[in-house]
Scaffold this active site. Sequence first.
Site, PDB file in Angstrom:
ATOM      1  N   ASP A 171       7.299   4.562  -0.602  1.00 21.93           N
ATOM      2  CA  ASP A 171       7.610   5.386  -1.773  1.00 21.93           C
ATOM      3  C   ASP A 171       9.101   5.370  -2.091  1.00 21.93           C
ATOM      4  OD1 ASP A 171       7.023   7.024  -3.890  1.00 21.93           O
ATOM      5  OD2 ASP A 171       6.976   8.872  -2.710  1.00 21.93           O
ATOM      6  N   HIS A 226      10.401  -1.879  -8.059  1.00 17.72           N
ATOM      7  CA  HIS A 226       9.179  -2.439  -7.471  1.00 17.72           C
ATOM      8  C   HIS A 226       9.441  -3.850  -6.928  1.00 17.72           C
ATOM      9  CE1 HIS A 226       7.058   1.023  -8.762  1.00 17.72           C
ATOM     10  NE2 HIS A 226       7.053   0.742 -10.045  1.00 17.72           N
ATOM     11  N   LEU A 253      -0.745 -10.775  13.407  1.00 16.23           N
ATOM     12  CA  LEU A 253      -0.615  -9.428  12.836  1.00 16.23           C
ATOM     13  C   LEU A 253      -1.786  -9.215  11.889  1.00 16.23           C
ATOM     14  CD1 LEU A 253       1.112  -6.819  12.224  1.00 16.23           C
ATOM     15  CD2 LEU A 253       2.020  -8.083  10.254  1.00 16.23           C
TER      16      LEU A 253
HETATM   17  C1  IPE Z   1       2.010   7.216  -3.001  1.00 10.94           C
HETATM   18  O1  IPE Z   1       3.165   7.341  -3.749  1.00 10.94           O
HETATM   19  C2  IPE Z   1       1.324   5.923  -3.289  1.00 10.94           C
HETATM   20  C3  IPE Z   1       2.053   4.717  -2.894  1.00 10.94           C
HETATM   21  C4  IPE Z   1       3.178   4.685  -2.228  1.00 10.94           C
HETATM   22  C5  IPE Z   1       1.436   3.482  -3.254  1.00 10.94           C
HETATM   23  P1  IPE Z   1       3.183   8.151  -5.135  1.00 10.94           P
HETATM   24  O2  IPE Z   1       4.574   8.086  -5.623  1.00 10.94           O
HETATM   25  O3  IPE Z   1       2.116   7.648  -6.026  1.00 10.94           O
HETATM   26  O4  IPE Z   1       2.775   9.613  -4.656  1.00 10.94           O
HETATM   27  P2  IPE Z   1       3.095  11.027  -5.311  1.00 10.94           P
HETATM   28  O5  IPE Z   1       2.671  10.937  -6.748  1.00 10.94           O
HETATM   29  O6  IPE Z   1       4.567  11.251  -5.179  1.00 10.94           O
HETATM   30  O7  IPE Z   1       2.309  11.997  -4.500  1.00 10.94           O
HETATM   31  C1  IPE Z   2       6.278   3.580  -4.838  1.00  9.95           C
HETATM   32  O1  IPE Z   2       7.396   3.915  -5.570  1.00  9.95           O
HETATM   33  C2  IPE Z   2       5.474   2.474  -5.480  1.00  9.95           C
HETATM   34  C3  IPE Z   2       4.188   2.915  -6.029  1.00  9.95           C
HETATM   35  C4  IPE Z   2       3.697   4.125  -5.933  1.00  9.95           C
HETATM   36  C5  IPE Z   2       3.397   1.924  -6.749  1.00  9.95           C
HETATM   37  P1  IPE Z   2       7.329   4.903  -6.811  1.00  9.95           P
HETATM   38  O2  IPE Z   2       7.056   4.100  -8.038  1.00  9.95           O
HETATM   39  O3  IPE Z   2       6.366   5.996  -6.551  1.00  9.95           O
HETATM   40  O4  IPE Z   2       8.806   5.452  -6.842  1.00  9.95           O
HETATM   41  P2  IPE Z   2       9.282   6.946  -7.086  1.00  9.95           P
HETATM   42  O5  IPE Z   2       8.502   7.832  -6.161  1.00  9.95           O
HETATM   43  O6  IPE Z   2       8.989   7.254  -8.522  1.00  9.95           O
HETATM   44  O7  IPE Z   2      10.745   6.942  -6.786  1.00  9.95           O
HETATM   45 MG    MG Z   3       6.524   7.829  -5.721  1.00  5.51          MG
END
Ligand code: IPE
Ligand code: IPE
Ligand code: MG
Length: 254
Positions: A32, A49, A143
């Site tokens: 995240d 990303h 792995l």
């Molecule tokens: C969780 O992250 C899902 C992934 C890392 C793929 P999100 O960014 O979607 O989660 P919330 O919305 O903060 O709970």
């Molecule tokens: C995690 O990073 C990737 C996915 C959930 C696909 P985020 O896109 O949730 O990044 P933040 O949480 O907005 O910083």
């Molecule tokens: Mg996120």
Amino acid sequence: MSRLAPEPVLAEAPNASPAAGAVPRHVAIIMDGNGRWAARRHLPRVAGHRAGAKAVRRTIAAAIDHGVAWLTLFAFSSENWRRPEGEVADLTGLLRQYLRTEVAELHRERVRLRIIGDRSRFGPEITRELSEAEALTRGNDRLQLIVALSYGGRSEIAAAARAIAEAAAAGRIDPATIDETSFGRFLFTADVPDPDLIIRTSGEYRVSNFLLWQSAYAEFVFPEILWPDFNAKHFEEALAEFARRDRRYGARSD
Ligand code: IPE
Ligand code: IPE
Ligand code: MG
């Protein structure tokens, strides 16, 4: 929803998992913070990303270096479809690109790739490429890499309940025999040991629908780092933190 693995299950008891001081057998990561990483640099979210995909490569290498047997990466949740169309398209495009550039390398490194989640939502082309990557790497044993895509823990559990109910209605299962072990066989992770360590980056302290059933006795670590910055040092620190934990599984420690 199809089951991940038709093969026999390991049916591990929780206390068969690694003890304190050991390397976790199964590490799972909620990757995240890509969006915030990009925002801090005044870049579009897709740049975060893209940088996150590089962190995936580093993390796979670190897991191999440390002798971790199973690595699960949460790449896209069933709720992430709620994001703006443009971001979903960017993520889908990156997934396709990742598959085309990385699968051969994973295979060379003897990594077995498996997908959990509802892959069909990404469309027929990606669905086929994911299945081909699984088939190609099926015999690899260095792995076990599991990527959670369009994955949600609640829907996984509901699908398992539905499959069990159907089997019971058809007379193939006696409801009286359903227990934790037999239920677990209906999950994507039927033959996968439960995660010992779950890492969530970015300073969010929640599970966000990840491995709800499987995380019952996982140890959690929350590095204060955004996912694109995650590297081998952070991975090592998480393993060190895990090694200091006292896993009791509800029993007394004295
Ligand atoms: C969780 O992250 C899902 C992934 C890392 C793929 P999100 O960014 O979607 O989660 P919330 O919305 O903060 O709970
Ligand atoms: C995690 O990073 C990737 C996915 C959930 C696909 P985020 O896109 O949730 O990044 P933040 O949480 O907005 O910083
Ligand atoms: Mg996120």
